[in-house]
Design a protein around this motif. Sequence first.
Motif, PDB file in Angstrom:
ATOM      1  N   LYS A 299      -4.432  -3.400  -9.942  1.00 17.28           N
ATOM      2  CA  LYS A 299      -4.062  -3.616 -11.107  1.00 17.28           C
ATOM      3  C   LYS A 299      -3.680  -1.880 -12.699  1.00 17.28           C
ATOM      4  N   ARG A 300      -4.150  -1.199 -11.585  1.00 17.47           N
ATOM      5  CA  ARG A 300      -3.602   0.010 -12.000  1.00 17.47           C
ATOM      6  C   ARG A 300      -2.170  -0.155 -12.534  1.00 17.47           C
ATOM      7  N   LEU A 301      -1.266  -0.601 -11.734  1.00 20.44           N
ATOM      8  CA  LEU A 301      -0.092  -0.434 -11.618  1.00 20.44           C
ATOM      9  C   LEU A 301       0.395  -1.550 -12.388  1.00 20.44           C
TER      10      LEU A 301
ATOM     11  N   GLN B 229       0.998  -1.481  -0.111  1.00 17.67           N
ATOM     12  CA  GLN B 229      -0.390   0.170   0.099  1.00 17.67           C
ATOM     13  C   GLN B 229       0.662   1.362   0.113  1.00 17.67           C
ATOM     14  N   CYS B 230       2.160   1.181   0.641  1.00 18.06           N
ATOM     15  CA  CYS B 230       3.008   2.426   0.740  1.00 18.06           C
ATOM     16  C   CYS B 230       3.982   2.343  -0.760  1.00 18.06           C
ATOM     17  N   LEU B 231       3.993   1.684  -0.889  1.00 13.54           N
ATOM     18  CA  LEU B 231       4.838   2.394  -2.709  1.00 13.54           C
ATOM     19  C   LEU B 231       3.650   1.953  -3.435  1.00 13.54           C
ATOM     20  N   LEU B 232       2.218   1.610  -3.175  1.00 14.44           N
ATOM     21  CA  LEU B 232       1.225   2.104  -4.294  1.00 14.44           C
ATOM     22  C   LEU B 232       1.111   3.188  -4.079  1.00 14.44           C
TER      23      LEU B 232
ATOM     24  N   LEU C  60      -0.530   5.946  -6.950  1.00  8.31           N
ATOM     25  CA  LEU C  60      -1.636   4.786  -7.199  1.00  8.31           C
ATOM     26  C   LEU C  60      -2.319   4.588  -5.727  1.00  8.31           C
ATOM     27  N   SER C  61      -3.254   6.133  -5.278  1.00 12.10           N
ATOM     28  CA  SER C  61      -3.938   5.622  -4.410  1.00 12.10           C
ATOM     29  C   SER C  61      -4.510   3.778  -3.905  1.00 12.10           C
ATOM     30  N   PRO C  62      -4.271   3.451  -2.385  1.00 11.16           N
ATOM     31  CA  PRO C  62      -4.792   2.201  -2.352  1.00 11.16           C
ATOM     32  C   PRO C  62      -6.200   2.181  -1.691  1.00 11.16           C
ATOM     33  N   GLY C  63      -5.752   3.605  -0.873  1.00  8.79           N
ATOM     34  CA  GLY C  63      -6.404   4.089  -0.274  1.00  8.79           C
ATOM     35  C   GLY C  63      -5.609   4.126   1.149  1.00  8.79           C
ATOM     36  N   GLU C  64      -6.605   3.666   2.617  1.00 12.88           N
ATOM     37  CA  GLU C  64      -6.198   3.812   3.853  1.00 12.88           C
ATOM     38  C   GLU C  64      -4.871   2.469   3.931  1.00 12.88           C
TER      39      GLU C  64
ATOM     40  N   THR D 280       9.754   4.888 -10.543  1.00 18.28           N
ATOM     41  CA  THR D 280       9.975   5.941 -10.177  1.00 18.28           C
ATOM     42  C   THR D 280       7.834   7.025 -10.203  1.00 18.28           C
ATOM     43  N   PRO D 281       7.938   7.243  -9.509  1.00 20.12           N
ATOM     44  CA  PRO D 281       6.760   8.155  -9.403  1.00 20.12           C
ATOM     45  C   PRO D 281       6.695   8.909 -10.139  1.00 20.12           C
ATOM     46  N   THR D 282       5.568   8.559 -10.359  1.00 22.56           N
ATOM     47  CA  THR D 282       4.911   9.346 -11.847  1.00 22.56           C
ATOM     48  C   THR D 282       4.593  10.810 -11.741  1.00 22.56           C
TER      49      THR D 282
END
Length: 270
Positions: free
Chosen positions: A242-244, A216-219, A224-228, A268-270
């Motif tokens: 899935k988006r990643l 989640q942190c790396l998403l 790509l926000s995974p929520g909380e 790398t961050p988008t």
Amino acid sequence: MSRWKELPAELHPHVRQLVVRLRRLKDHGGLSLRQLSAKTGYSAKSWERYLGGRSLPPREAVEAMARIAGEEPARLLALHEVAAEHWSGTRGAAPAESGRTPDVPEPGPGPEEQQPRRRSRRVAVVAGTVTLVLAVSAALLMAVRFTGASGDGDGDRGGGAAAASLAPTAASASRSPARYTCRVERADGRWYAGNSRTRDAIVAYGHAGPEVAEAQCLLGRAGLSPGEVDGIYGPLTQRAVKRLQKREGLVVDGIVGPHTWKALRGTTPT
């Protein structure tokens, strides 16, 4: 056109509907009871009882009538099925006729009256079996969906060993969520968030734990926000994975395995 006697008042409406339909088919074909007997194999006396509402005709007799009249049997048999369900409750056993000698091949009154009951039992058994199969299928579908066992390809599953790693169930997700933080840093050319340093653990929908929090942190770091970040692999996390995978050209199955970890730790961050 035959002059029909009035049907017994105690006939159930569904039984009455069947008898009226049979009468109309007989009139339309212009057949006498003797001719009807010759064409169906049921005696004229039997047809007199059937068309008079004094005895429920067997399924085979109804089907024969439909065939003679050139009508699709399915609708007439459906009327017979419904009528059979109500026959025993409204009329009971058909009254015996004194001095009647059954004609061959007329079925005896016993089998005629027992047939609807046997058919009702068969219908009940079939319905019960179908209900049981549907219930078991629904339970299996829920289990497969819960463990994230999608069929989009083998991607990050890694064969039998990877599939075995999907064992965590609802019990792991139902525990009180632990508190996780994201301390993202780069080491040895890879990104880490301080929750887990795994690069090949299988993480899927319904799982919970530090590996989920790490993903989640790396998403989030990858935009790509995974929520909380709660360490529970839910719908938002699955959608972000899935988006990643789609962005990185991986198999889009929503399961984090070696290939997806590689993308998470090196993207790398988008």
